[in-house]
Scaffold this motif. Structure first.
Motif: not given
Length: 278
Positions: A64-84
């Motif tokens: 509940n202390e988190l105020t935001g999430i950032a995620v790498g959307v690629g490019p790169g490994s298709y499966t890896g990107i989808r998981i993140a």
């Protein structure tokens, strides 16, 4: 005390699994609290959630202390990107906090620059020169069959930021893409030669997954008169954290349900050329 300094500190979670490494960071504003790069052999579905939980505990950060999430959307490994991306969207929706996607190549470019600076920091004269330099940074992720996921960024090392919470980060010159390495090096050479001597960068860094493309990268050296350094490196979690936090801190968000991976596709001409070479 300035108005900015009076604002409450923000905690961000930053993820990237676009490569074989699993990268997780917890940030306070633009400062890395904890970060971890772990080699997952692209099996991120097994360890990502546990990795997040571990770093949250290490940084004494409750959900509940988190105020935001950032995620790498690629490019790169298709499966890896989808998981993140799926993990980030699920957490953002569950916690009712904003999410933003960032370019994994931007994080790799920043990682490569930091690796270069750390390597050259032992030379005090070199460090002084670098502090006033302009760089073109070319990140590479191996796309197989002589292809690379790549982009082009510029970084002015002497740039002064407006606030202490705003990092000086590379500026994008070209969009993310996948290309044949030979074609990409030809394009970079043409861009370099098309600008005046005053506008040319002091140095060009080719960074990331470079071993399979070393020979092609070296083609640039004569054209740029030796202003070229090739840096083999991975995507660093702390650098990804800084890229992601810079977007979250300025409230540059994506709509949670509409955030999608950036797989990046070959242009039609590149695809035709690959088919003809088989």
């Amino acid at each position: 005390m300035s108005e900015i300094n009076e604002q409450p500190r923000k905690r961000f979670l930053v993820l990237d699994t676009s490569t074989a490494a699993q990268n997780v960071a917890v940030m306070q504003d633009n400062t890395v609290l904890v970060a971890e790069n772990s080699y997952a052999d692209r099996n991120h579905s097994v360890g990502l959630v546990n990795g997040i939980q571990k770093l949250m505990e290490q940084s004494n950060t409750a959900r509940n202390e988190l105020t935001g999430i950032a995620v790498g959307v690629g490019p790169g490994s298709y499966t890896g990107i989808r998981i993140a991306v799926t993990t980030a969207k699920t957490l953002a929706w569950t916690l009712n906090i904003p999410v933003v996607g960032f370019s994994s190549l931007a994080a790799l470019a920043w990682s490569g620059y930091q690796e270069y600076i750390n390597t050259t920091s032992a030379d005090s004269a070199s460090t002084t020169d670098e502090a006033e330099s302009t760089f073109w940074i070319i990140p590479l992720m191996d796309g197989r069959r002589a292809q690379v996921y790549t982009s082009l960024f510029e970084f002015r090392a002497n740039h002064i930021t407006e606030t202490e919470q705003t990092l000086s980060l590379p500026h994008r010159l070209e969009e993310d893409r996948i290309m044949l390495m030979d074609h990409w090096m030809n394009q970079i050479a043409e861009q370099y030669q098309a600008v005046s001597e005053q506008e040319r960068p002091d140095h060009i860094l080719i960074v990331g997954e470079t071993p399979n493309h070393q020979e092609r990268a070296e083609q640039l050296r004569d054209i740029v008169k030796g202003r070229l350094t090739i840096v083999e490196c991975g995507l660093d979690a702390g650098c990804a954290g800084e890229i992601g936090a810079s977007l979250l801190f300025t409230e540059t968000y994506d709509e949670t349900h509409h955030l999608l991976p950036n797989y990046t596709q070959l242009s039609e001409a590149e695809a035709n050329l690959l088919r003809q070479s088989k």
